[in-house]
Design a protein around this motif. Structure first.
Motif, PDB file in Angstrom:
ATOM      1  N   ILE A  12      67.080  47.540  44.930  1.00 27.79           N
ATOM      2  CA  ILE A  12      66.694  46.347  45.692  1.00 27.79           C
ATOM      3  C   ILE A  12      66.124  45.282  44.753  1.00 27.79           C
ATOM      4  CG2 ILE A  12      65.081  45.456  47.420  1.00 27.79           C
ATOM      5  CD1 ILE A  12      65.387  48.208  48.854  1.00 27.79           C
ATOM      6  N   ARG A  37      63.871  45.715  61.145  1.00 28.62           N
ATOM      7  CA  ARG A  37      64.426  46.150  59.864  1.00 28.62           C
ATOM      8  C   ARG A  37      63.331  46.704  58.954  1.00 28.62           C
ATOM      9  NH1 ARG A  37      68.387  42.763  55.830  1.00 28.62           N
ATOM     10  NH2 ARG A  37      68.862  44.526  54.498  1.00 28.62           N
ATOM     11  N   ARG A  77      68.950  43.778  42.601  1.00 25.83           N
ATOM     12  CA  ARG A  77      69.766  42.825  43.355  1.00 25.83           C
ATOM     13  C   ARG A  77      69.012  41.508  43.555  1.00 25.83           C
ATOM     14  NH1 ARG A  77      70.498  44.048  49.382  1.00 25.83           N
ATOM     15  NH2 ARG A  77      68.299  43.652  49.061  1.00 25.83           N
ATOM     16  N   LEU A 137      73.137  50.170  49.720  1.00 28.42           N
ATOM     17  CA  LEU A 137      71.985  51.064  49.757  1.00 28.42           C
ATOM     18  C   LEU A 137      72.194  52.363  50.528  1.00 28.42           C
ATOM     19  CD1 LEU A 137      69.268  48.321  50.361  1.00 28.42           C
ATOM     20  CD2 LEU A 137      70.005  49.289  48.171  1.00 28.42           C
ATOM     21  N   ARG A 160      76.130  43.772  53.621  1.00 32.20           N
ATOM     22  CA  ARG A 160      76.115  43.957  52.157  1.00 32.20           C
ATOM     23  C   ARG A 160      75.037  44.960  51.750  1.00 32.20           C
ATOM     24  NH1 ARG A 160      76.290  37.750  49.814  1.00 32.20           N
ATOM     25  NH2 ARG A 160      77.982  36.986  51.137  1.00 32.20           N
ATOM     26  N   ASP A 161      73.864  44.849  52.361  1.00 33.92           N
ATOM     27  CA  ASP A 161      72.771  45.780  52.060  1.00 33.92           C
ATOM     28  C   ASP A 161      73.178  47.216  52.377  1.00 33.92           C
ATOM     29  OD1 ASP A 161      71.177  43.712  51.276  1.00 33.92           O
ATOM     30  OD2 ASP A 161      69.870  43.742  53.035  1.00 33.92           O
ATOM     31  N   THR A 162      73.786  47.393  53.532  1.00 30.90           N
ATOM     32  CA  THR A 162      74.182  48.736  53.958  1.00 30.90           C
ATOM     33  C   THR A 162      75.195  49.330  52.989  1.00 30.90           C
ATOM     34  OG1 THR A 162      73.749  48.197  56.275  1.00 30.90           O
ATOM     35  CG2 THR A 162      75.203  50.067  55.841  1.00 30.90           C
ATOM     36  N   GLU A 209      73.135  41.900  55.979  1.00 31.64           N
ATOM     37  CA  GLU A 209      72.832  43.288  56.349  1.00 31.64           C
ATOM     38  C   GLU A 209      74.005  44.209  56.039  1.00 31.64           C
ATOM     39  OE1 GLU A 209      70.905  45.698  60.110  1.00 31.64           O
ATOM     40  OE2 GLU A 209      70.675  43.528  59.958  1.00 31.64           O
TER      41      GLU A 209
END
Length: 198
Positions: free
Chosen positions: A90, A125, A93, A64, A59-61, A57
Motif C-alpha cells: 500500500i 472500507r 503504491r 491486494l 484496482r486495490d482488490t 477499489e
C-alpha cells in the motif's frame, strides 16, 4: 481515452481542492470541454465520484486480495509476514501514484462529514481493512484490534507528512523502520546471497 483524461483531471482536482471545492465547470475546463460536453461522460459530479471510487477499489482488490488470501491460508508467521507485505505494498503504491494517494487522503478527511457522498464508503472500507489487519495479527498479537488500528494510523499519518514535506524523505524506509519498531521481527529477515566456492 477522453474518459481516462477526465478521470485523471478529477483525481488531481480533488487532491488539490477537495470534492466540495471542485465544480463540474472546473472539471470541464481542465479537460478543454464545455460543461455540457463533460456531462456527456458523467451524469453528475456525485456519479463521477462513485465511478471513480469503484474503479480505484477494483484496482486495490486486484493488487491486494492475493496477498490477503495467501496470508489467511498460512500459519501464524505467514499471516504476520503477509500483513507487512500488504502494508508495504500500500505504501509503495502511494509512492508510485502520489496523485491518487493525495486524492484518497483529501477525500478521507472530507468524508468524516456524515453528509459527504463518500462517507459510508470510507467508513465501511476502513472497518474491513482493520478487520483484515486484526485477523492476520490475531495468532501473534495479544491485542490485534488495537495494533491494527495503530498500524493503520501510522501508515496514514506518515503518508500525510510525506506529502506536506513535498516528498523530501524516504517514505518507504521510514514506514518500514517505524512499523518494525511497533512489531519487531514482523518482516522476515532478508536472505543473504549464497557465496559460491569453486
Amino acid at each position: 481515452m477522453r474518459r481516462a483524461e477526465i478521470v485523471g483531471a478529477a483525481i488531481r482536482l480533488v487532491g488539490a481542492r477537495g470534492y466540495y471545492g471542485m465544480t463540474v465547470q472546473m472539471l470541464a475546463e481542465s479537460c478543454n470541454l464545455t460543461k455540457a460536453g463533460w456531462l456527456h461522460y458523467f451524469a453528475s459530479k456525485d456519479d463521477m465520484l462513485a465511478e471513480l471510487l469503484d474503479e480505484l477499489e477494483r484496482r486495490d482488490t486486484a493488487l491486494l486480495a492475493p496477498i490477503v488470501t495467501a496470508g489467511m491460508a498460512g500459519d501464524a508467521a505467514a499471516k504476520r509476514a503477509a500483513l507487512m507485505t500488504l502494508l508495504d505494498t500500500i505504501i509503495t503504491r502511494f509512492i508510485d501514484c502520489p496523485d491518487i494517494g493525495r486524492f484518497a487522503l483529501v477525500l478521507q478527511g472530507e468524508a468524516i462529514d456524515p453528509d459527504h457522498p463518500a462517507h459510508a464508503r470510507f467508513r465501511d472500507r476502513e472497518a474491513v481493512a482493520l478487520q483484515v489487519y486484526a485477523t492476520l495479527l490475531t495468532p501473534t498479537s495479544p491485542r490485534p484490534a488495537l495494533t491494527a488500528r495503530m498500524l493503520h494510523a501510522l501508515m496514514t499519518g506518515l503518508a500525510q507528512q510525506w506529502l506536506r514535506a513535498a516528498r523530501t524523505f524516504d517514505l518507504l524506509a521510514t514506514w518500514r523502520e517505524a512499523s518494525e519498531a511497533m512489531l519487531p521481527g514482523a518482516r522476515p529477515p532478508p536472505t543473504e546471497p549464497h557465496l559460491r566456492h569453486d
